[in-house]
Design an enzyme around this catalytic site. Structure first.
Site, PDB file in Angstrom:
ATOM      1  N   GLU A  85      38.904  43.311  96.571  1.00  0.00           N
ATOM      2  CA  GLU A  85      38.690  44.710  96.991  1.00  0.00           C
ATOM      3  C   GLU A  85      37.631  44.812  98.083  1.00  0.00           C
ATOM      4  OE1 GLU A  85      38.136  47.405  93.682  1.00  0.00           O
ATOM      5  OE2 GLU A  85      37.182  48.890  94.969  1.00  0.00           O
ATOM      6  N   LYS A 280      34.315  50.527  85.449  1.00  0.00           N
ATOM      7  CA  LYS A 280      35.178  49.724  86.340  1.00  0.00           C
ATOM      8  C   LYS A 280      34.351  49.273  87.557  1.00  0.00           C
ATOM      9  CE  LYS A 280      38.252  48.940  89.773  1.00  0.00           C
ATOM     10  NZ  LYS A 280      37.951  48.750  91.190  1.00  0.00           N
ATOM     11  N   ASP A 296      35.915  33.033  82.161  1.00  0.00           N
ATOM     12  CA  ASP A 296      37.137  33.716  81.727  1.00  0.00           C
ATOM     13  C   ASP A 296      36.929  35.232  81.829  1.00  0.00           C
ATOM     14  OD1 ASP A 296      39.160  34.886  80.240  1.00  0.00           O
ATOM     15  OD2 ASP A 296      39.129  33.370  78.669  1.00  0.00           O
ATOM     16  N   HIS A 393      34.209  53.278 102.104  1.00  0.00           N
ATOM     17  CA  HIS A 393      35.364  52.545 101.603  1.00  0.00           C
ATOM     18  C   HIS A 393      36.468  52.461 102.659  1.00  0.00           C
ATOM     19  CE1 HIS A 393      37.245  50.893  98.031  1.00  0.00           C
ATOM     20  NE2 HIS A 393      38.383  51.394  98.488  1.00  0.00           N
TER      21      HIS A 393
HETATM   22  C1  MEV Z   1      35.980  51.497  92.902  1.00  0.00           C
HETATM   23  O1  MEV Z   1      36.467  50.183  92.831  1.00  0.00           O
HETATM   24  C2  MEV Z   1      34.825  51.688  91.939  1.00  0.00           C
HETATM   25  C3  MEV Z   1      34.281  53.117  91.824  1.00  0.00           C
HETATM   26  O2  MEV Z   1      35.338  54.013  91.531  1.00  0.00           O
HETATM   27  C4  MEV Z   1      33.252  53.098  90.722  1.00  0.00           C
HETATM   28  C5  MEV Z   1      32.735  54.465  90.336  1.00  0.00           C
HETATM   29  O3  MEV Z   1      33.437  55.471  90.467  1.00  0.00           O
HETATM   30  O4  MEV Z   1      31.603  54.498  89.821  1.00  0.00           O
HETATM   31  C6  MEV Z   1      33.667  53.542  93.133  1.00  0.00           C
END
Ligand code: MEV
Length: 439
Positions: A85, A280, A296, A393
Site C-alpha cells: 500500500e 487496520k 506469521d 494518499h
Molecule cells: C488506510 O490503510 C488506513 C487508515 O484508514 C487508518 C485509519 O483510518 O486510522 C488511514
C-alpha cells in the site's frame, strides 16, 4: 471443459505452468513468459523459494521499503517494511521524524507467555478427573523432558499445565491449558510437539487408570494445538511530550491538535466500525514489519484482533491522554514473534531485515513492531483530524496510476507538477495523461 487433475503436486514446475496456463488463462505463451520472468535468475535462490511452499510456479513480489529515523529507547532504527500500500512507509517515516525531536518512542515488553491446549471430551465425574490430573501433571512434564531440554537450556520451556473444566461452555469439554516460554523462537513447532506428547501421555495414563473402568469411551482427545491468542505476550510502546511541542502544523494550535487526537482515540474506543479501521491502520505498520522479518502475519492478525475485543467490545488498540500539560499516546498489543527458526535463517531478505534491525532478540523485535504500529496510527489519525488522508494518499497513489498507464519519466515529472495544484483522482490522472499525450 476443465477436468480435475490427479497428482498435480507430482508434475514438474514446467508441467504445472503449462497446465495452469492452458486450462485457466487466455494466452498460454504470455502466462508462461510472465511466470518465468518473476523467477530468480540465481537457481539456488529460486529453489529455496520454490521449497517454502508446495506447488510453487513463480514468485510474487512485494515492495521492501525502509522507514528511517525511529528513535526507540534511545537507539536509532531504520525499520524494514514489506507492504503493497502506498503512503504507509511515508507515513511511518513522517511519524518517526516527528517524534525524533520529541524524545522518541519508549517501549517495553510486559510479558512473553505463549499458550497451547489439548482439547478433550470427558464423560465422567469432574472431581475424579481433577484428582487424576494431579497425578498426571508431573508425568506430562517428565514425558516431555527430552523435547524441552534444548529450550530449557535457552531459558524457556513449559511454564504450567492446568486442567480446565469447560463443561459450562460445551458438554463434557475439558482442556489441558498449557503455557510456555519460547525465548527468541515464535515457538509454534516447539509448542505443538509438546502438546502432541501431552495428548499421548494423557491417553496412556487415562487408559491405565481406575477411571477407565466403564465400557464406553469416557475420554476422547479431540485435538492439540497452540493458540494464537496470546493476551500475556504483551508489548507496550508510547510517545509523550508537553502539549506545546505538538506545534509542527502551523494551521492548528497544539492544544486543539492534542484534543482532536484524544477524541479520535475515544471514538475508536466507543465505536467498533471506527475501531476496525483505526486498528487496520495500526496493522499497516505491524504487518509490514512482521512480513519483512519473516514472521506469521496471520497469527499476529488473529491474536491482535482477539485482544482488541477482549472486553467484549471490539475497541482501539491505542490509547491517549492529556494530563498536567503532557500529551501521551500509547499502544498495548500482543505480539508472538520470533527472530530464530522459521524463515529467519532461510529467506535472504528476512536475514537482511533482521541485520538492518541490528539482529534483535524476539523481545526487541516486539518493541520495534509495536512502535511501527503506534507510529502508523499516529500518522493516520494526525492526517484524519487535520487535512484528511486523501490529500497525501492520492499523491502517492498518483505514481501507481501513472505506472499503471506506463507513463514515461518526462510524463511523470509533468504530471507530478500538475497535481501539486490539482486534486488527484483516478479519472483526473487518466484525463491529464491523455491530454499530455495528445499535445
Ligand atoms: C488506510 O490503510 C488506513 C487508515 O484508514 C487508518 C485509519 O483510518 O486510522 C488511514
Amino acid at each position: 471443459m476443465i477436468t480435475p487433475i490427479q497428482g498435480f503436486s507430482k508434475l514438474t514446475k514446467d508441467q504445472k505452468i503449462k497446465w495452469i496456463a492452458e486450462n485457466y488463462t487466455s494466452n498460454t505463451a504470455h502466462t508462461t513468459t510472465l511466470l518465468e520472468r518473476y523467477w530468480n535468475t540465481d537457481a539456488k535462490v529460486q529453489k529455496l523459494h520454490d521449497e517454502f511452499i508446495e506447488n510453487t510456479i513463480t514468485n510474487y513480489y512485494l515492495p521492501f521499503g525502509i522507514a528511517p529515523n525511529f528513535l526507540i529507547n534511545d537507539s536509532l532504527y531504520a525499520i524494514p517494511m514489506v507492504i503493497e500500500e502506498s503512503s504507509v512507509v511515508a507515513a511511518a517515516s513522517k511519524a518517526a521524524k516527528f517524534w525524533l525531536t520529541r524524545g522518541g518512542f519508549k517501549a517495553q515488553v510486559l510479558n512473553t507467555e505463549k499458550v497451547g491446549q489439548v482439547h478433550f471430551m470427558y464423560d465422567g465425574d469432574a472431581d475424579q478427573i481433577t484428582s487424576f490430573f494431579k497425578q498426571l501433571k508431573p508425568i506430562l512434564k517428565m514425558d516431555a523432558a527430552l523435547l524441552t531440554k534444548n529450550m530449557e537450556k535457552r531459558g524457556g520451556g513449559i511454564l504450567d499445565i492446568e486442567l480446565r473444566n469447560k463443561t459450562k461452555e460445551l458438554k463434557n469439554y475439558y482442556q489441558l491449558h498449557c503455557t510456555f516460554e519460547t525465548q527468541d523462537a515464535m515457538g509454534a513447532n516447539f509448542i505443538n510437539t509438546c502438546l502432541e506428547q501431552f495428548s499421548k501421555t494423557l491417553r496412556r495414563e487415562f487408559d491405565d487408570s481406575a477411571l477407565n473402568t466403564q465400557n464406553k469411551e469416557t475420554l476422547d482427545i479431540v485435538m492439540s494445538i497452540l493458540s494464537n491468542y496470546v493476551p500475556n505476550c504483551i508489548v507496550k510502546a508510547e510517545v509523550s511530550c508537553p502539549i506545546e511541542d505538538l506545534n509542527e502544523d502551523k494551521n492548528i494550535a497544539p492544544e486543539v491538535f492534542a484534543k482532536k487526537i484524544l477524541r479520535a482515540v475515544e471514538i475508536a474506543k466507543a465505536e467498533p466500525f471506527r475501531a476496525v479501521t483505526h486498528n487496520k491502520g495500526i496493522m499497516n505498520g505491524i504487518d509490514a514489519v512482521v512480513l519483512a522479518t519473516g514472521n506469521d502475519f496471520r497469527a499476529v492478525e488473529a491474536g491482535v484482533h482477539a485482544y482488541a475485543a477482549k472486553n467484549g467490545n471490539y475497541s482501539s488498540l491505542t490509547h491517549a491522554s492529556i494530563e498536567n500539560g503532557i500529551f501521551k499516546f500509547w499502544i498495548e498489543v500482543p505480539l508472538a514473534l520470533g527472530t530464530v527458526g522459521g524463515l529467519t535463517s532461510l529467506h535472504p531478505l528476512v536475514k537482511l531485515a533482521l541485520e538492518i534491525l541490528q539482529k534483535p532478540s524476539a523481545q526487541e523485535l516486539m518493541k520495534i513492531t509495536a512502535v511501527a504500529g503506534l507510529a502508523q496510527n499516529f500518522a493516520a489519525v494526525r492526517s484524519l483530524v487535520t487535512t484528511g488522508i486523501q490529500e497525501g494518499h492520492m499523491k502517492m497513489h498518483l505514481m501507481n496510476i501513472l505506472n499503471q498507464f506506463e507513463a514515461t519519466e518526462s510524463e511523470k515529472i509533468a504530471l507530478i507538477d500538475y497535481f501539486k495544484k490539482h486534486t488527484v483522482s483516478h479519472s483526473a490522472v487518466v484525463e491529464a495523461l491523455a491530454q499530455l499525450r495528445h499535445k
